[in-house]
Design an enzyme around this catalytic site. Structure first.
Site, PDB file in Angstrom:
ATOM      1  CB  THR A  74      -9.895  -5.185   4.550  1.00  0.00           C
ATOM      2  OG1 THR A  74     -10.620  -4.421   5.513  1.00  0.00           O
ATOM      3  CG2 THR A  74      -9.660  -4.302   3.337  1.00  0.00           C
TER       4      THR A  74
ATOM      5  CB  SER B  35      -0.924   0.003   1.199  1.00  0.00           C
ATOM      6  OG  SER B  35      -0.183   0.134   2.383  1.00  0.00           O
TER       7      SER B  35
ATOM      8  CB  THR C  19       3.769   4.500   8.006  1.00  0.00           C
ATOM      9  OG1 THR C  19       3.078   4.846   9.208  1.00  0.00           O
ATOM     10  CG2 THR C  19       2.812   3.786   7.091  1.00  0.00           C
TER      11      THR C  19
ATOM     12  CE  LYS D 298      -6.985  -1.178   4.160  1.00  0.00           C
ATOM     13  NZ  LYS D 298      -6.833   0.018   4.990  1.00  0.00           N
TER      14      LYS D 298
HETATM   15  N1  PMP Z   1      -3.236  -5.397   5.605  1.00  0.00           N
HETATM   16  C1  PMP Z   1      -2.755  -4.296   5.005  1.00  0.00           C
HETATM   17  C2  PMP Z   1      -1.724  -4.471   3.939  1.00  0.00           C
HETATM   18  C3  PMP Z   1      -3.206  -3.019   5.381  1.00  0.00           C
HETATM   19  O1  PMP Z   1      -2.721  -1.937   4.788  1.00  0.00           O
HETATM   20  C4  PMP Z   1      -4.184  -2.913   6.398  1.00  0.00           C
HETATM   21  C5  PMP Z   1      -4.743  -1.593   6.896  1.00  0.00           C
HETATM   22  N2  PMP Z   1      -4.434  -0.470   6.316  1.00  0.00           N
HETATM   23  C6  PMP Z   1      -4.660  -4.077   6.991  1.00  0.00           C
HETATM   24  C7  PMP Z   1      -4.166  -5.295   6.579  1.00  0.00           C
HETATM   25  C8  PMP Z   1      -5.699  -4.000   8.063  1.00  0.00           C
HETATM   26  O2  PMP Z   1      -6.963  -3.885   7.505  1.00  0.00           O
HETATM   27  P1  PMP Z   1      -8.156  -3.196   8.338  1.00  0.00           P
HETATM   28  O3  PMP Z   1      -8.033  -1.734   8.097  1.00  0.00           O
HETATM   29  O4  PMP Z   1      -9.393  -3.804   7.785  1.00  0.00           O
HETATM   30  O5  PMP Z   1      -7.937  -3.554   9.761  1.00  0.00           O
END
Ligand code: PMP
Length: 429
Positions: free
Chosen positions: A264, A208, A382, A267
């Site tokens: 998820t 991401s 991050t 998103k």
């Molecule tokens: N996996 C990745 C790669 C993420 O970026 C995220 C959250 N940004 C998650 C899992 C967690 O997902 P959720 O926001 O549904 O808790």
């Protein structure tokens, strides 16, 4: 001195401040000094005018309108009227909360239907809902990697914090980190591991923060060669990639080669919650043994009802996916034409490199305050220090005018920070 004289009196202990308070202050001071202190921006999404939000603004009772470029509701599914209506109907029909864990009266026909829908989306035998994507990764990985003696988890260096939490939290397993998306490094590390140890490769499809994409087929081929289980996080890909939004594994026609696909609902599907899909026995194993699944109240009916409608619509309707990629391509063209530097990726994610936490926050703040555009600054931890960036995710509903305005604002602010390339460099971009 006797031992008892050295010890502080009971009264002194009673009135003393616990040392943890000082620890909190020191930690927060350090975070502030490093420019990493996080502040929230109060932004209220306007469901009927997405991607417009209202920012609380001093002196303006209604707040002021801003355009958001950083939502993970990539397709705007959270504001689709049928999805909203499903949430409202589920609350009316079943109440506001689930009322229990899945084992204790918190299981409903809606939960079962959503799990079946997600299993079908990924071509797997079964699916299991968790309260978030974070928990689905943490609980599933920790449970699996604690299950048999000697597990070795081969984990991509850039895996998400939730995967790392599960991998690190597992008892009795060991971890081998392979270089990000580096098949040669992964193979060398697999080859060096004991032949008979149970192995897992844990990785993502769309990463991401950098927006790059893994070669799922090639990783699965290595997994077969060395007898490893594959665990794939498709969190940033579900809804967006593949004929029905089944993620990159669906687009590449390799979903059947992956043992466990995690995703998820928060998103691309615009609602909330996490899930894994896999063979019936793996799902039954997690259902029966994963603490993070068993001992928590299940997702509320509103969330499950809305997600069910969202997943069905996303599977059936391609236009939002197509619009998203068309918008991303247009946005990149406009950035390029204006000479605004961005990192080209194989996904829908558009990072604007800045390289300094304070600068990154300053650009983001000025973008909001002076131009009415919101893009989240992404800072350490991050991303690694020195690679701070703005992370933009244009969506199907960003108009040409919004894009032109944003590109102008970015050009102005990046120029002020000395981050716009010279004309000669810009011509080579
Ligand atoms: N996996 C990745 C790669 C993420 O970026 C995220 C959250 N940004 C998650 C899992 C967690 O997902 P959720 O926001 O549904 O808790």
């Amino acid at each position: 001195l006797t031992g008892s004289e050295e010890r502080p009196s009971v009264g002194a202990i009673k009135n003393a401040r616990h040392p943890f308070y000082e620890h909190c202050e020191d930690t927060l001071d350090r975070i502030r000094q490093q420019g990493r202190y996080r502040t929230f921006t109060p932004l209220a999404r306007q469901a009927e005018r997405f991607p417009l939000y209202e920012e609380e603004y001093p002196g303006l009772p209604e707040g002021r309108e801003v355009i958001v470029w950083s939502t993970n509701d990539y397709l705007g599914m959270g504001v689709v009227p049928e999805v909203q209506d499903a949430a409202i109907a589920a609350i009316r029909d079943h109440g506001a909360g689930a009322g229990g864990t899945r084992n204790i009266a918190g299981h409903s026909p809606l939960h079962a239907r959503l799990e079946a829908e997600l299993a079908a989306l990924h071509g797997k035998e079964a699916g299991l809902l968790f309260i978030s994507g974070y928990v689905s990764n943490q609980a599933s990985l920790q449970t699996i990697l604690s299950s048999m003696p000697g597990w070795i988890c081969f984990s991509d260096r850039l895996n998400h914090a939730s995967m790392i939490a599960g991998i690190k939290g597992a008892k009795g397993s060991s971890t081998v980190i392979f270089e990000h998306n580096d098949l040669a490094d992964l193979e060398a590390k697999l080859a060096a591991a004991p032949v008979d140890a149970p192995k897992m490769i844990a990785f993502e499809s769309v990463y991401s923060m950098d927006g790059d994409v893994s070669d799922i087929g090639a990783i699965c081929a290595l997994a077969r060669k060395y007898g490893a289980l594959t665990y794939l996080d498709e969190v940033h890909a579900v809804g967006l990639y593949g004929q029905e939004g089944g993620g990159v594994s669906q687009r590449d026609g390799v979903a059947d080669q992956v043992d466990i696909i995690e995703g998820t609902l928060a998103k691309g599907f615009g609602v909330h919650g996490g899930y894994v899909t896999a063979s019936a026995e793996i799902i039954d194993f997690l259902r029966s043994t994963a603490s993070g699944f068993i001992f928590t109240t299940s997702l509320p009916p509103s969330v499950v009802g809305a997600a069910l409608v969202s997943v069905r619509k996303v599977r059936a309707e391609n236009w939002r996916r197509e619009a998203l990629f068309e918008r991303v391509a247009t946005f990149r063209q406009r950035l390029r034409a204006a000479g605004v530097p961005f990192t080209m990726t194989d996904s829908h994610i558009v990072p604007i490199p800045v390289g300094d936490a304070e600068r990154c926050k300053r650009i983001s703040r000025r973008l909001l305050n002076e131009f009415g555009h919101y893009a989240t600054p992404i800072n350490y931890p991050t991303v690694p220090e020195g690679t701070e960036r703005l992370r933009l995710t244009p969506g199907p509903f960003h108009t040409d005018e919004m894009m032109d305005d944003m590109v102008r604002a970015l050009a102005t602010l990046l120029r002020a920070e000395g981050l716009m390339p010279t004309r000669e460099v810009a011509q080579q971009l």
